[in-house]
Design a protein around this motif. Sequence first.
Motif, short mmCIF file in Angstrom:
data_model
loop_
_atom_site.label_atom_id
_atom_site.label_comp_id
_atom_site.label_asym_id
_atom_site.label_seq_id
_atom_site.Cartn_x
_atom_site.Cartn_y
_atom_site.Cartn_z
N ARG A 1 -5.35 5.39 5.98
CA ARG A 1 -5.00 5.07 4.51
C ARG A 1 -4.69 6.40 4.00
O ARG A 1 -5.06 7.43 4.14
N TYR B 1 -7.56 -1.44 -0.17
CA TYR B 1 -8.65 -0.79 0.44
C TYR B 1 -9.92 -1.21 -0.20
O TYR B 1 -11.18 -1.48 0.26
N ARG C 1 -13.26 -2.76 1.69
CA ARG C 1 -14.46 -2.17 1.78
C ARG C 1 -15.46 -2.86 1.24
O ARG C 1 -16.69 -2.94 1.80
N GLN D 1 0.86 -1.29 0.08
CA GLN D 1 0.04 0.19 0.01
C GLN D 1 0.92 1.14 0.03
O GLN D 1 2.09 1.28 0.32
N THR E 1 -4.86 9.19 1.66
CA THR E 1 -6.05 9.60 0.68
C THR E 1 -5.76 10.61 -0.04
O THR E 1 -6.39 11.09 -0.95
#
Length: 1146
Positions: free
Chosen positions: A720, A863, A867, A700, A722
């Motif tokens: 995270r 992510y 999600r 990530q 963004t």
Amino acid sequence: MRTVTSASGQEEAVAVRRSESADAQMIDSLISSQTLQLFGRVNIIHLLEKANLAVTLANEKEEILAHASFFDHPVGDLVDQTLWEPFLQKHLRAEKCTPWNTLFLHLFVSQPDFSAASLKEIMRAVFNAVAELDYICLVSPNVGVLEAALEDTFEPLQRLTDPGPECLALICHRQEHSPRLQIRTARVEDHDDIVPLFAEQTKQLSAERPYCLADLIEAQNEKNHTVVCESGRVTVSFISLTSDVDVKCLNHNFDLREFSGLYKNQKIEDDGPDSQADVEGEEKTTEIQISDPQQQEETQSTGRVSEKSNAFCIQCFAIDKKYEMRSADCIPYIFNLFPDLDFCIITVPTLSPEFPLLQSFHRVTRLPTSSLQNELYIFHRDGLGNVEVRQAVAADRAAVCDLVEGLRLSEMLLQDLDFFYETRWDLSGGALQAFVAQVNGQVVGILILRDEQDIEYIRARYNIESFIYFSHHRYEEHAQIRHFVLKPSFQRFSKHLFKEVLRLAHRSCLYLRIYPSDHSQENSCVHHLDWVLDCAVPVRPRRQIIYPLEELGINGPSRRITEDQAPFALSLISRKLTMEPKVTVNARVVVVGASDTGLSFLEVLCFCPHLKFNNLTLISTHGFPHDRSNHHDDDDGVGFLSTSHAYSRRDLAQLPLQSCLTVVTGTMVGINRKSKYVRVSDGRKVAYDHLILCTGLQYQVPLSKPVTNSQLQNQTAPRRYTELVPSNLFTLNDLHDCRAARRWLTANFVELEENAIVFGNTIDVFTTVETLLGLGVQGSRIHLVHPPLDLGVPCFSEPPVKKAVYAFLEEAEVRVHHNCVLAQMNNGDHPDPLTSVSFTTDAEPLHLQCGVFMNLSNRGVSYDAFRSINSSFLVFDRRLVINAAFQTSDSAIFGAGPLTKFSSRYHADEWSHANFNSKEVGRDLAAMLLPLFDPTLEPADEHQPGEDCLVPIYKQAKIQGGTLPGGIHYLHFTKPSPASLPGAPLKNLQDKGIATGRAATGDYFCLRLDCYELVEKLTCYSLKPLPVSNYLSLYGKHQQLLGQLSTYYYRSLIPDLYSFFRQSWSLAVYHDRFSDFEQELQQITSTKVDELRRAVNDDDDDDDVSVPPEEIFKDAETRAALRSGAVKYLTYNRNLLPMFTYPGRL
């Protein structure tokens, strides 16, 4: 099971099944002198191998009561197998016998007392299983005395010539064993006979059902009909039909272009230039026009195609299970009810098993946008006739041109057809054969064969011997399918076409090579590929030995075997496969993630020879793994990432995945569990019945952490990243990311003087540094920044390797920074482009100027995956939570691979799929799900809620490899170990390490053995390329199998393990069938051990008595059995192991 009664009155419960090679010995024992007089001498294995249909009658104890073999030509050399039809018509009254409806009995044997009953049961089963079969003939040059059972079952064929050929000619008619069903229009008085059929199939009847049936029967008119099928005046089937079909809805959900959209082709006035084409289309209303999809859409938009439906629908179908194999008997009758319509359609739910009626229908491909939960099947009126297969003649060329017009690679087909007409050879010197299929004089299909000149290569590279006994097939009996085209209306004739071509061409095996779509070797016109695959079995590629050819010299294998060819997936059609149906699975299986686990799962499904999966879908961010925009000869040339050695580009090309899968390019962004669909990043909805989540873990974009040092401003990091991702920050997760990074570096960085920052602490950071150095980036410009190590797990388990890697980095002036936490990018300013980064360290903060940032840190669940999982209320606890059977909290959704963790109720947090070999996990997932699809498998035992059970522990090695700084080739595998005990195995094995060479000189080789002296760990660190496949096969082998490795090593007789494992003795261990040989030897020795234990200890319950190995080998019989096993292994595999000698070869 059915019951048969012997002549003496004894009853046996029996079943008729297809014969297997294991039956040969028992079948041979049933052969009598009378059998030899009638059928001649037979080799049972050869007979089973070449028979179109071989069946065995066995009782509950699997004792064989009878056997019969059927071919598509008469016994012996009475007449050439290609000419039997004119022979019979000339000499015998058999004008109705055709290759379409006739088989020949080549052998019948039985236990004497059950002869009559056995033959009757076999004939019933064969006629029942082969819908088109009307006659079974016994035509033999051996005129002998018939046994009573054959005499009662067969009747003589009337002779037309006198004197005719001296032969035995008998015939058996279907009507006497499995008569066709009688069809008629349903009447109201049939109601009470019909209701039980529905009750049997549905197992539940609503109170309204009887009235609905009565209404259907009474409401018959021109558009609605009901039909019953009878056997002996007993109603066994009910069918309800209607011509009220929503064709527009079907066109929105299924690809019906090849069926004219199920509309009638009618002449419509049009003053445009294409009006003449419409007139021609009207003259051939039954001919399927194949055209470009865009052109068809334009044609429909102009209104020149009629909107009148050309189809009727089976809306209700029920049949007694005893007669379901006779379902196709009703098709001619129901077409007569709708004389103006050409298509019969039926829709079935995707989870419904395919019943025998559908085997005569053609399944229509679903459109990607389809939301229906049904499959569509079509039968065209033209399919009611019989097909004739013959050799192509020059007069067929015009018809073939019309047949293949508009098809991809059709010019290659026509070129080979011309070569066949002119010389019978192609440009490369391969013999060609061409055959056409025609119905009512019209050419509807073509098949072109070529001699398979590389059969030794295929045998060595693909496991064809899983399906055939190679020694029973002559070299000239193998052929390659060069081209295959068949009109969609006649798809049901595919198997008969292949069966006939095998007979007419004097072949026994046909091979289809399927090259990747982007490969230049793809030059075969195959339309449709699915129809060939329906008849064929996929053949697994074999693991290859990497030979030291220079050292072997003349003792090496043939160059035909060792020289690489362009990789391809292989499918095989043999004579016995042409009459073996497959189980069709329409369940929608959707796999999210092209990880090693997902590909391994799909590989198992695609290689099931008796299953045909129609709805396998792979959702992958960048499409199928080897679909690439720019081509490289070797994926390793891209660099950056390490490899698990699970699937190379060549491996993927040898798998039939692309021909069996629908690939959806995109990322999963949502799961709707109620409606059962996955939402993809481009907005598409992919429906599923079974959803497999195996997205794995990804690096990530790193987050800035709060910094306590006074020189850096404190910040609160989000969960995270963004913000805008800088254009010069590359997070590398797959080949697509690596290609993009390589292109950018070449264009924007290599020639400059800025720094490259490589951030992470996995092996990938070292392979990335090597790639940067290989691109020409100076070591002084590279900063290798390590974040704190997770759980204290080192990159390299062998200290000499770690020391050598860092020593080279220091020599190359690559600067290494340890225990660094990313604190800030661009001092908090706009992040793009990234020009500077700051890290918190154990000492002073680290500030670095940055030209490119290569991120290989922060590995976790993406992510989008998180999600999707979390918003659909699946249990997620840092990973997707599953049970021991891969199930999530939703019974239709499964998880596998590093994405998952086991439920806390197992109390096994130290174990997860991340600890194991991903390919093995994928295979186990497939084994767990296959009982849902395969009727031949028992359903897996379901654990009751709250029942204690253990998590699965897998055995195969975890593998890591790559090119490390300095161009060093690195390979490491190890036995799976729990995550919380990373150092324990090393501690236990320190005294059992076998190592040669030095990492500093690039020739380090280390093996470690477990307490049973089995190879548990391997590390190679070499300047020279490694024979990876060879070394991987060492895992789990006992050191004595490896040339008594420990004995020689501790006597200082092995100065170099690389040379030791290049010796010719080791090649037998690298062979892909060595494990089978090893099991055979273990079985021999274990039997002897049991005997010695019983002899040594009077107490049979004591299993702790140890037997010294020398005691086992004292027995001459055991030694002879072991020696015989070794000779058989080397003899059978002499094509790949010619460096060994054996008795009979000297």
